[in-house]
Scaffold this motif. Structure first.
Motif, PDB file in Angstrom:
ATOM      1  N   ILE A  36       0.878  -1.181   0.000  1.00 12.63           N
ATOM      2  CA  ILE A  36       0.000   0.000   0.000  1.00 12.63           C
ATOM      3  C   ILE A  36       0.914   1.229   0.000  1.00 12.63           C
ATOM      4  N   PRO A  37       1.100   1.867  -1.152  1.00 12.85           N
ATOM      5  CA  PRO A  37       2.146   2.897  -1.268  1.00 12.85           C
ATOM      6  C   PRO A  37       2.060   4.013  -0.223  1.00 12.85           C
ATOM      7  N   LYS A  38       0.862   4.408   0.173  1.00 16.46           N
ATOM      8  CA  LYS A  38       0.767   5.541   1.117  1.00 16.46           C
ATOM      9  C   LYS A  38       1.107   5.126   2.558  1.00 16.46           C
ATOM     10  N   ALA A  39       1.156   3.806   2.822  1.00 17.62           N
ATOM     11  CA  ALA A  39       1.449   3.328   4.182  1.00 17.62           C
ATOM     12  C   ALA A  39       2.958   3.355   4.409  1.00 17.62           C
ATOM     13  N   GLN A  40       3.413   4.227   5.286  1.00 15.57           N
ATOM     14  CA  GLN A  40       4.855   4.315   5.587  1.00 15.57           C
ATOM     15  C   GLN A  40       5.105   3.732   6.962  1.00 15.57           C
ATOM     16  N   MET A  41       5.794   2.594   7.013  1.00 19.29           N
ATOM     17  CA  MET A  41       6.095   1.953   8.304  1.00 19.29           C
ATOM     18  C   MET A  41       7.373   2.594   8.846  1.00 19.29           C
ATOM     19  N   VAL A  42       7.220   3.438   9.879  1.00 20.12           N
ATOM     20  CA  VAL A  42       8.340   4.285  10.313  1.00 20.12           C
ATOM     21  C   VAL A  42       8.879   3.940  11.698  1.00 20.12           C
ATOM     22  N   ALA A  43       8.147   3.129  12.479  1.00 16.52           N
ATOM     23  CA  ALA A  43       8.610   2.852  13.851  1.00 16.52           C
ATOM     24  C   ALA A  43       8.142   1.470  14.284  1.00 16.52           C
ATOM     25  N   PHE A  44       9.017   0.763  14.999  1.00 18.06           N
ATOM     26  CA  PHE A  44       8.741  -0.628  15.385  1.00 18.06           C
ATOM     27  C   PHE A  44       9.154  -0.827  16.830  1.00 18.06           C
ATOM     28  N   CYS A  45       8.169  -1.115  17.677  1.00 22.72           N
ATOM     29  CA  CYS A  45       8.467  -1.334  19.091  1.00 22.72           C
ATOM     30  C   CYS A  45       8.231  -2.797  19.445  1.00 22.72           C
ATOM     31  N   ASP A  46       9.203  -3.406  20.094  1.00 23.10           N
ATOM     32  CA  ASP A  46       9.022  -4.764  20.615  1.00 23.10           C
ATOM     33  C   ASP A  46       9.878  -4.895  21.871  1.00 23.10           C
ATOM     34  N   ALA A  47       9.358  -5.664  22.834  1.00 25.91           N
ATOM     35  CA  ALA A  47      10.136  -5.929  24.044  1.00 25.91           C
ATOM     36  C   ALA A  47      11.422  -6.660  23.673  1.00 25.91           C
TER      37      ALA A  47
END
Ligand SMILES: NC(=O)c1ccc[n+]([C@@H]2O[C@H](COP(=O)([O-])OP(=O)(O)OC[C@H]3O[C@@H](n4cnc5c(N)ncnc54)[C@H](O)[C@@H]3O)[C@@H](O)[C@H]2O)c1
Length: 323
Positions: A24-35
């Motif tokens: 989905i071009p408009k979806a920008q995955m910019v941050a990823f949080c995991d324990a």
């Protein structure tokens, strides 16, 4: 408009959403949080975002437009509260919680802020299910038979009632949710469970490895839903829906209609349901899409949770639970 997305939880199902959102071009995955820092870093490296181990830091620094919450069923409440407090729309994986009172409180907070939400009940998003609904039309559905029969999930949190809610609440929730989507509201539930095999193989296993529930719907339809986590190398997952002298056998995206004096016909889903649910959500967030296209917003998923937790209550008490 670009939609900046952050993840809380980057495990198994987050991977499926990452793959879908990448389409989905408009979806920008910019941050990823995991324990688990290594998981957060691996996801951030793949998509070019920033890894976090503290979701509060992510929410305050990452200038997000939306959050994907992909945590085990027991880790709910504080994460949603923080995201709601930040005024951010969110997509959350099923089951939305294992605690009905906490999920009900979360729904009230979402409503107070008027936030867009989506829940990962992707079976509602098969285009073949849309097709089936047009075939059924106004014909009454008299009976449905649901199954989630297979092996034991490998994740640690699945073995305990407190962390997964058990199989009716966890994986089989997809079938209850699909039954609600097609048959309407559930009015009564009776369930019986058994722990007959897997406790010999898995130390500390508490949750039932076999169970059956009977549901009554407001329409008058009745439905049984059965689970097994004790099978090896074989399985059956789906819902059979009886209407007009025919049965529609829903197996993931493949739906075969048999009976009614006509030759059996199979409709195979053409669209990826995860891409579809994520597209509806992202489009609603940037305002280009209609939020009512999201087939499972949080309040809708809350009703499915109530039904599956009622199954647990019935199995424990031996009583029919009225909803
Ligand atoms: N829609 C579907 O078909 C589908 C399929 C699989 C799983 N799920 C659901 O997705 C949810 C997660 O399942 P999964 O298979 O991805 O589990 P998982 O165990 O693979 O991943 C969960 C992740 O959450 C992280 N985590 C745990 N506590 C955390 C915390 N406090 N802060 C940040 N990260 C934390 C873990 O480190 C892990 O990486 C479950 O509710 C499950 O039912 C849905």
């Amino acid at each position: 408009m670009a939609v900046r997305i952050g993840f809380i939880g980057t495990g198994g199902i987050a991977g499926a959403h990452r793959k879908a959102l990448a389409q989905i071009p408009k979806a920008q995955m910019v941050a990823f949080c995991d324990a688990d820092e290594a998981r957060a870093k691996a996801a951030a490296e793949e998509h070019g975002g920033t890894p976090y181990t503290d979701y509060r830091a992510m929410l305050s620094e990452a200038r997000l437009d939306a959050v994907y919450i992909c945590l085990p069923p027991c880790f709910h409440g504080e994460f949603e509260d923080a995201v709601i407090e930040a005024g951010l729309p969110f997509f959350i994986e099923k089951p939305i919680d294992v605690d009905l009172a906490r999920a009900t409180a979360t729904a009230a907070k979402i409503a107070a802020k008027g936030l867009i939400t989506g829940v990962g009940y992707h079976w509602r998003h098969y285009d073949s299910v849309d097709w089936l609904q047009t075939v059924i039309g106004d014909q009454p559905i008299g009976l449905a038979l649901g199954y989630w029969l297979g092996g034991t999930p490998g994740v640690w949190w699945w073995r305990k009632w407190a962390t997964s809610g058990g199989q009716m609440v966890e994986q089989c929730t997809h079938i209850t949710d699909l039954a609600r989507w097609l048959l309407g509201e559930v009015t009564a539930v009776y369930a019986q469970y058994n722990l007959y095999r897997m406790h010999e193989k898995l130390e500390g296993l508490e949750v039932a490895d076999a169970g059956t529930a009977t549901l009554t719907f407001a329409s008058g339809a009745v439905c049984t839903i059965s689970t097994s986590c004790a099978l090896e190398g074989v399985g059956q997952v789906g819902l059979d829906v009886h209407f007009g002298g025919k049965v529609a056998e829903i197996r993931g995206g493949n739906i075969t209609i048999k009976g009614g004096g006509v030759e059996a016909f199979t409709n195979k889903a053409l669209l990826n349901p995860t891409v579809r649910e994520d597209t509806f959500f992202v489009d609603a967030v940037d305002g280009s899409g209609d939020p009512t296209l999201i087939r499972s917003p949080y309040p809708e998923a809350l009703k499915t949770l109530a039904v599956t937790l009622a199954m647990n209550e019935s199995a424990r008490s031996g009583q029919v639970i009225t909803l």
